[in-house]
Design an enzyme around this catalytic site. Structure first.
Site, PDB file in Angstrom:
ATOM      1  N   GLU A 138      -6.379 -12.986   7.075  1.00 41.29           N
ATOM      2  CA  GLU A 138      -6.832 -13.313   8.431  1.00 41.29           C
ATOM      3  C   GLU A 138      -7.015 -14.817   8.646  1.00 41.29           C
ATOM      4  OE1 GLU A 138      -6.949 -10.773  10.622  1.00 41.29           O
ATOM      5  OE2 GLU A 138      -6.354  -9.528   8.924  1.00 41.29           O
ATOM      6  N   THR A 155       1.032 -16.848  11.414  1.00 37.77           N
ATOM      7  CA  THR A 155       1.241 -17.530  12.698  1.00 37.77           C
ATOM      8  C   THR A 155       1.880 -18.891  12.468  1.00 37.77           C
ATOM      9  OG1 THR A 155      -0.735 -16.408  13.540  1.00 37.77           O
ATOM     10  CG2 THR A 155       0.122 -18.229  14.847  1.00 37.77           C
ATOM     11  N   ARG A 158      -0.340  -9.169  15.406  1.00 40.63           N
ATOM     12  CA  ARG A 158      -0.854  -9.122  14.034  1.00 40.63           C
ATOM     13  C   ARG A 158      -0.143  -8.045  13.241  1.00 40.63           C
ATOM     14  NH1 ARG A 158      -1.646 -10.067   9.613  1.00 40.63           N
ATOM     15  NH2 ARG A 158      -3.566  -9.977   8.387  1.00 40.63           N
ATOM     16  N   ASP A 172       5.485 -17.257   2.346  1.00 35.96           N
ATOM     17  CA  ASP A 172       4.218 -16.703   2.830  1.00 35.96           C
ATOM     18  C   ASP A 172       3.941 -15.418   2.065  1.00 35.96           C
ATOM     19  OD1 ASP A 172       2.002 -15.889   4.309  1.00 35.96           O
ATOM     20  OD2 ASP A 172       3.197 -15.096   5.974  1.00 35.96           O
ATOM     21  N   GLN A 181      -4.715 -10.813   1.328  1.00 33.72           N
ATOM     22  CA  GLN A 181      -5.728  -9.868   0.847  1.00 33.72           C
ATOM     23  C   GLN A 181      -5.733  -9.845  -0.682  1.00 33.72           C
ATOM     24  OE1 GLN A 181      -3.826  -9.189   3.482  1.00 33.72           O
ATOM     25  NE2 GLN A 181      -5.379  -8.989   5.068  1.00 33.72           N
TER      26      GLN A 181
END
Length: 359
Positions: free
Chosen positions: A45, A50, A181, A203, A207
Site C-alpha cells: 500500500e 502507481t 488498485r 516492481d 506484502q
C-alpha cells in the site's frame, strides 16, 4: 597475408561467424553498459505500482484504448469492495444508516458474490444499491472517518465518480487507472528508454508474503527506489493489525539500505502520498506524536512532521559513505512524478558514471 590466402572456404566461414559473434558480444556489452536496473521496493500500500504506471505514461507510450478498457472491471470491483469495507466500518464505529430503507441495499451489496455480467458490466440491482448507499448521510459520515479503519486510498475518488463508473458506456480514463488498485504478486518488469539509456524497473509485491521473492531481483541492481506512504503513520498493516505501517517501512528500509548486496547501489527514497498525509494532519486529531512518541514538533505542522519522518529514515542508514536521496511525492500526480523522476534519473546516471570512474 599468405596464411589468409591459404584459408579454406570452411575456415573463412568459421572466421566470419566468429567475427559476427564478437561484434554481437561487443554490441551486447555496450547495451549492458547503457542499461540501468532499478528495484522498486517498499511495504504494501505504499504506491509502488502507481509509480510504475506513471513510467508508462511519462516515458512509454501511455495506455492504449484497449488497455484503459481492460481496467473497467477492476475499477468497478474496487468501488464495490470499498463500499463493503465502509459498511463493515459502520458496524465497527457504530454509525447507523441515515435512511433505514437502505438496509436492504446494504445487505445486497454485502452479499454480492457474483456482481458482474460476463461482459464485465455490473448487474443493475447492485449498481443501483451502490448509488442509494452513496446518497446516505451515514455512509458519507463513515467515509469521512476512513482513517479509523482500513479503507483504500482511492475509495473516495471512486465514490465521487460513481455515476460515471457505473454507466453502461463507461471507459476508464488515465486518472481512473492510476487510482485502480490491483495487488502486486510476483515480479513485474517495466522497461523504458530516456536518451541513450535503457531502464529496467522491477516492481515486486510489498506484502510480507511476497518479500521472499525479492532476492531473485538483487543481481546487478544499479538503484533501489524505496517507496513509503507518509499517510500510513497512523495505520496498521493489512496482514498484521498489530504493526504500524510507518514502523514497518522504517524497519524494512533499514534492512534494505544496509544489505551487503546494495553497499554500492544508489538509494532513492520516495516519501509518498504527501497529499493524504497533509490532509490527515490538518483536518483530523490524529497527530503524529500519538503514533511516533519521539516526535516533539508542533501539531498540524506538515513541514515539521514530514522532516521528522525523513530524518527517521535517514537515521536507518548505517553507512556514512552512502547517500540517501529523498523526495516527497504524490504518485497519482503525473506532473509531480515527472519532475521528481527527472531528478532521480539524473542522480542514478551520475552515481553510476562515478562508480565506473567515467566522471
Amino acid at each position: 597475408m599468405g596464411s589468409c590466402m591459404s584459408m579454406t572456404q570452411d575456415e573463412r566461414k568459421a572466421k566470419s561467424r566468429s567475427d559476427a559473434i564478437d561484434r554481437e558480444l561487443q554490441r551486447g556489452r555496450r547495451e549492458h553498459d547503457r542499461t540501468i536496473k532499478i528495484l522498486l521496493l517498499g511495504a504494501g500500500e505504499s504506491g509502488k505500482s502507481t509509480v510504475v504506471k506513471q513510467m508508462k505514461i511519462i516515458h512509454g507510450d501511455g495506455f492504449t484504448d484497449d488497455e484503459l478498457g481492460g481496467y473497467r472491471m477492476t475499477i468497478c470491483d474496487n468501488l464495490l469492495s470499498s463500499m463493503k469495507v465502509v459498511l463493515n466500518g459502520m458496524g465497527t464505529l457504530r454509525i447507523s444508516l441515515e435512511n433505514p430503507a437502505n438496509k436492504e441495499n446494504a445487505e445486497r451489496v454485502l452479499a454480492s458474490m457474483d456482481p458482474f455480467f460476463p461482459s464485465g458490466v455490473m448487474k443493475p440491482e447492485v449498481a443501483e444499491s451502490l448509488q442509494h448507499l452513496w446518497s446516505d448521510g451515514g455512509v458519507r459520515h463513515c467515509v469521512s472517518k476512513a482513517h479509523e479503519y482500513q479503507l483504500n486510498d482511492s475509495a473516495k475518488y471512486f465514490f465521487e465518480h460513481m455515476g460515471r463508473i457505473l454507466s453502461s458506456n463507461f471507459t476508464p480514463n488515465v486518472e481512473d487507472v492510476l487510482r485502480a488498485r490491483v495487488r502486486t504478486t510476483g515480479i513485474i518488469e517495466t522497461n523504458f528508454r530516456v536518451g541513450d539509456v535503457t531502464y529496467r524497473m522491477f516492481d515486486v509485491g510489498g506484502q510480507r508474503s511476497e518479500r521472499r521473492k525479492w532476492i531473485q531481483c538483487f543481481d546487478d541492481v544499479k538503484a533501489i527506489l524505496f517507496v513509503c506512504a507518509l499517510s500510513g503513520y497512523d495505520m496498521t498493516l493489512f496482514e498484521d493489525a498489530s504493526t504500524n505501517r510507518l514502523e514497518e517501512s522504517l524497519g524494512l528500509f533499514r534492512a534494505i539500505c544496509n544489505n551487503r548486496f546494495f553497499m554500492k547501489t544508489s538509494m532513492i527514497l520516495f516519501l509518498n502520498k504527501y497529499d493524504l498525509f497533509s490532509e490527515k494532519l490538518l483536518a483530523t486529531d490524529r497527530h503524529l506524536r500519538l503514533y511516533m512518541p519521539s516526535y516533539t514538533g508542533p501539531d498540524q505542522d506538515v513541514d515539521a512532521a514530514a522532516q521528522f519522518i525523513e530524518d527517521e529514515f535517514r537515521s536507518m542508514n548505517q553507512n556514512p559513505n552512502k547517500v540517501v536521496y529523498c523526495h516527497f511525492t504524490t504518485a497519482t500526480d503525473t506532473s509531480n512524478i515527472h519532475i521528481v523522476f527527472k531528478v532521480v534519473l539524473d542522480t542514478i546516471v551520475k552515481e553510476n558514471l562515478e562508480a565506473a570512474h567515467l566522471l
